[in-house]
Design an enzyme around this catalytic site. Sequence first.
Site: not given
Length: 667
Positions: A8, A100, A309
Amino acid sequence: MYTLVVCEKPDAARRIAQALGGAKETRIAGVPVFDLNFQNRHYKVCSALGHLYGLADSTKNRSVYPVLDLEWAPLEGRSRVINVISKLSRDADSFVHACDYDQEGEVIGHSILQYTCGGAYGKSRRAKFSTLTDDDIKESFASLQQPSAGLAEAGRSRHLLDFIYGVNLSRALAQSFKARNKGYRNLSIGRVQGPTLAFAADREQEIRLHVPDPYWVVTADFEKDGQVVHTRYAKPKVETLAEAQGVLDACTGKDGVVTGVDKRKVPLMSPAPFNTGDLQREVYRLFRVSPGYALALAEKLYLRALISYPRTSSQKLPPSINYRKIVSGLARSSLYSSASVLLSKSKLAPHDGSMTDPAHPAIYPTGVLGRMSGLEFKIYDLIVKRFLATFGDATVTERTGAAIDVRGHSFAAEGNVTLYEGWTVFYRPYASIEQATLPQLAAGDALANRQVAMEEKFTQSLPRYSQSSLLARMEHETIGTKVTRADIIGTLFKRSYLQQKRGGIEVTDLGFAVVESMREHVPDILSTELTRSMEEQLEKIGRGFEEPVAVIGYAVDRLVESLEAFRRGEMEIGLELGAASRPDNVIGACPGCKTGNLHVIRSKKTKKRFVGCSNYEHGCRTSAPLPQKGAIKAAKVCKCGWPIVKVVFARRAKPWSICVNTHCPYK
């Protein structure tokens, strides 16, 4: 032949390449590409710059609405990256989707693989990881999974819904403004913006309409064994001055007698680990950092493999993350030497919260240390200490309550002492328990009266929302997502619907005008029920229980009906928005207090507008009625000292010029 890995962001691509080992970086048209071998397979790792594709209006005309013919198209400024990935995809025999692992990341990867790599999404493999540590990345590439088509469909459907509602209603607002005003004003509204703005507007109305009521608080100080005992009258709010004065007169100089003492131990459980919303609110409470910026800083920590995350709803830490390994890593730093206490436990068990997330666990440190800026370190330190605190024992306090009688009047004393610090040791300085000690008291003890006092106070309105509390309200109402909520609040500030004041968020006159226009013409857009219903349908799409076509079709039908009503009121809406967009909507100086300004206010109860003074909270009650139709414009000052306003009507009727003073002798 090789496997093409699509990431990403460039930082994520670099980190993945480093973790897999032996990576060689080259640049194609300025875009970094990493070559490496892992488990006897040749990989090329490349990255996007976030979204490369977005929804576009096929008409290319911003003045047209409703717009329902949409297409996914390359975003402006992304062609160079798209061309490089497209070229790399031609010689690739397999693909790995390493964006992600959440709904937005799935959409980004889906778009790249489908539109840039020739429809490769279906045959790609998915790398799933919650941290960018070497171990997690290697493990994810050793056990690649199928891509989540349901997650991608739910994300793409969300983009469609947001575009259909947001773009069409925003264009309707802008065109209404343009129809009755000179120039262009960047106005927007959407299915999440609408309810969020309405929350703040309703709270602001409550504050403006609040009438402070006086009450009195009676306190008394007693003494025993040389220690002062602070007490409050048993009735927290005394409604009349006469009653308060009566208590004061009856108790002044009179000693008290303890009539009862209650002691109890109260355990305070350790906090749950952070999810996205919890972290944003705590960062705002402690450091006054906006939710959006807090998440951006946490994202940087994630990309450096320092934390997991940060975009997650979960308040749970699974054993698979290896608690003891993380705690051991942290304990090696002198900053977190207290963590070594936890290692002596035979079993580490976090105090999990109730919220879950199928994609990621709660936010936790990886146990890896690295360089950080000042604010980055503050957020990292907060995450580390919250993580350690979740494993701590319950804190135990002893709360003491004592009742004291003075000539038939009852007073209360409260004490609170920490008996066992528990988890608060790990969460310092972010948590503290207020201590209040009392002398040893027993029923029948006599206390010497040192003073009795009373103080006049006034009832307070609800506080204005802060960015943190508004975010919490959105989360409570389940509108928006953990990723978009902070951005929505930021957009409301950019549109000048909200402004930051010392006491919190204040809604501007333009913000009120937008809310009132929506309530009259498109009430659905302010409805939490509509937004919540759509969120539920999107979740069903993700699980395969609902077809995207049916969900989008229903939303389009609702929107078209609303836009027809909106178009009929276009001229009136334009006038109201135009008047409200002028600074502060002030119509003149206040003739009452001489220091405030008179501005237009709308009553929450009656929905009628009137003139009120900006010094209302400081006691000025100057007010006057206004016509309920037409745009109000400041004109000049009347001989009586009150402002004259011009009332302009939508249907080109002759404007009125009136003095707002109902008792003006010059009318």
